[in-house]
Design a protein around this motif. Sequence first.
Motif, PDB file in Angstrom:
ATOM      1  N   UNK A  54    -125.366 -61.144  68.437  1.00 50.69           N
ATOM      2  CA  UNK A  54    -126.017 -60.801  69.683  1.00 50.69           C
ATOM      3  C   UNK A  54    -127.468 -60.390  69.440  1.00 50.69           C
ATOM      4  N   UNK A  55    -127.718 -59.545  68.426  1.00 52.54           N
ATOM      5  CA  UNK A  55    -129.090 -59.113  68.182  1.00 52.54           C
ATOM      6  C   UNK A  55    -129.987 -60.289  67.822  1.00 52.54           C
ATOM      7  N   UNK A  56    -129.454 -61.267  67.092  1.00 52.28           N
ATOM      8  CA  UNK A  56    -130.242 -62.459  66.767  1.00 52.28           C
ATOM      9  C   UNK A  56    -130.690 -63.194  68.005  1.00 52.28           C
ATOM     10  N   UNK A  57    -129.800 -63.321  68.991  1.00 50.31           N
ATOM     11  CA  UNK A  57    -130.161 -63.986  70.242  1.00 50.31           C
ATOM     12  C   UNK A  57    -131.239 -63.185  70.969  1.00 50.31           C
ATOM     13  N   UNK A  58    -131.058 -61.870  71.034  1.00 46.91           N
ATOM     14  CA  UNK A  58    -132.040 -61.014  71.710  1.00 46.91           C
ATOM     15  C   UNK A  58    -133.393 -61.134  71.023  1.00 46.91           C
ATOM     16  N   UNK A  59    -133.406 -61.128  69.713  1.00 45.72           N
ATOM     17  CA  UNK A  59    -134.660 -61.156  68.962  1.00 45.72           C
ATOM     18  C   UNK A  59    -135.364 -62.503  69.023  1.00 45.72           C
ATOM     19  N   UNK A  60    -134.632 -63.605  68.906  1.00 48.41           N
ATOM     20  CA  UNK A  60    -135.270 -64.912  68.750  1.00 48.41           C
ATOM     21  C   UNK A  60    -135.232 -65.816  69.978  1.00 48.41           C
ATOM     22  N   UNK A  61    -134.236 -65.693  70.801  1.00 46.90           N
ATOM     23  CA  UNK A  61    -134.072 -66.646  71.897  1.00 46.90           C
ATOM     24  C   UNK A  61    -134.227 -66.063  73.298  1.00 46.90           C
ATOM     25  N   UNK A  62    -133.879 -64.798  73.469  1.00 43.37           N
ATOM     26  CA  UNK A  62    -133.919 -64.195  74.802  1.00 43.37           C
ATOM     27  C   UNK A  62    -135.349 -64.106  75.313  1.00 43.37           C
ATOM     28  N   UNK A  63    -135.504 -64.327  76.570  1.00 42.43           N
ATOM     29  CA  UNK A  63    -136.823 -64.244  77.209  1.00 42.43           C
ATOM     30  C   UNK A  63    -136.771 -63.155  78.275  1.00 42.43           C
TER      31      UNK A  63
ATOM     32  N   UNK B  56    -131.630 -52.711  69.343  1.00 39.49           N
ATOM     33  CA  UNK B  56    -131.992 -54.085  68.994  1.00 39.49           C
ATOM     34  C   UNK B  56    -133.502 -54.209  68.863  1.00 39.49           C
ATOM     35  N   UNK B  57    -133.930 -55.127  68.021  1.00 36.64           N
ATOM     36  CA  UNK B  57    -135.341 -55.490  67.945  1.00 36.64           C
ATOM     37  C   UNK B  57    -135.596 -56.645  68.900  1.00 36.64           C
ATOM     38  N   UNK B  58    -136.812 -56.715  69.416  1.00 36.36           N
ATOM     39  CA  UNK B  58    -137.202 -57.796  70.330  1.00 36.36           C
ATOM     40  C   UNK B  58    -138.526 -58.371  69.854  1.00 36.36           C
ATOM     41  N   UNK B  59    -138.962 -59.426  70.519  1.00 35.27           N
ATOM     42  CA  UNK B  59    -140.218 -60.069  70.141  1.00 35.27           C
ATOM     43  C   UNK B  59    -141.138 -60.176  71.352  1.00 35.27           C
TER      44      UNK B  59
END
Length: 98
Positions: free
Chosen positions: A1-10, A27-30
């Motif tokens: 889940x965190x990978x999706x939030x960090x790399x794919x979620x907008x 979670x970390x975000x970008x």
Amino acid sequence: MEGWVRYDAKRVLLVYGDLSPWSASAFNVSARNDSYRVIAEDGIGFYGTLSTLPEPQRGFLLGRLSEWAGVPVQLPTEEPSSQHRSTDVRRVRPPRAR
């Protein structure tokens, strides 16, 4: 889940209070995904946390939410205590004649 939030979620806004147990595994975000994470001091809940953020951080985040939603977003305001009282006035019917 965190990978999706960090790399794919907008357009994600994660708000944590430093007193919240969830902040321990925040979670970390970008920013390149137009996503933001906030850990506010002395906060626990979402609205309470946003309302205690210092300016300009609070204004920036509310601005992002407004842009994403396409409408102005504001924090709820407290109603005066007089509005919390019930205005329900019950009518008392006179007893029926026998």
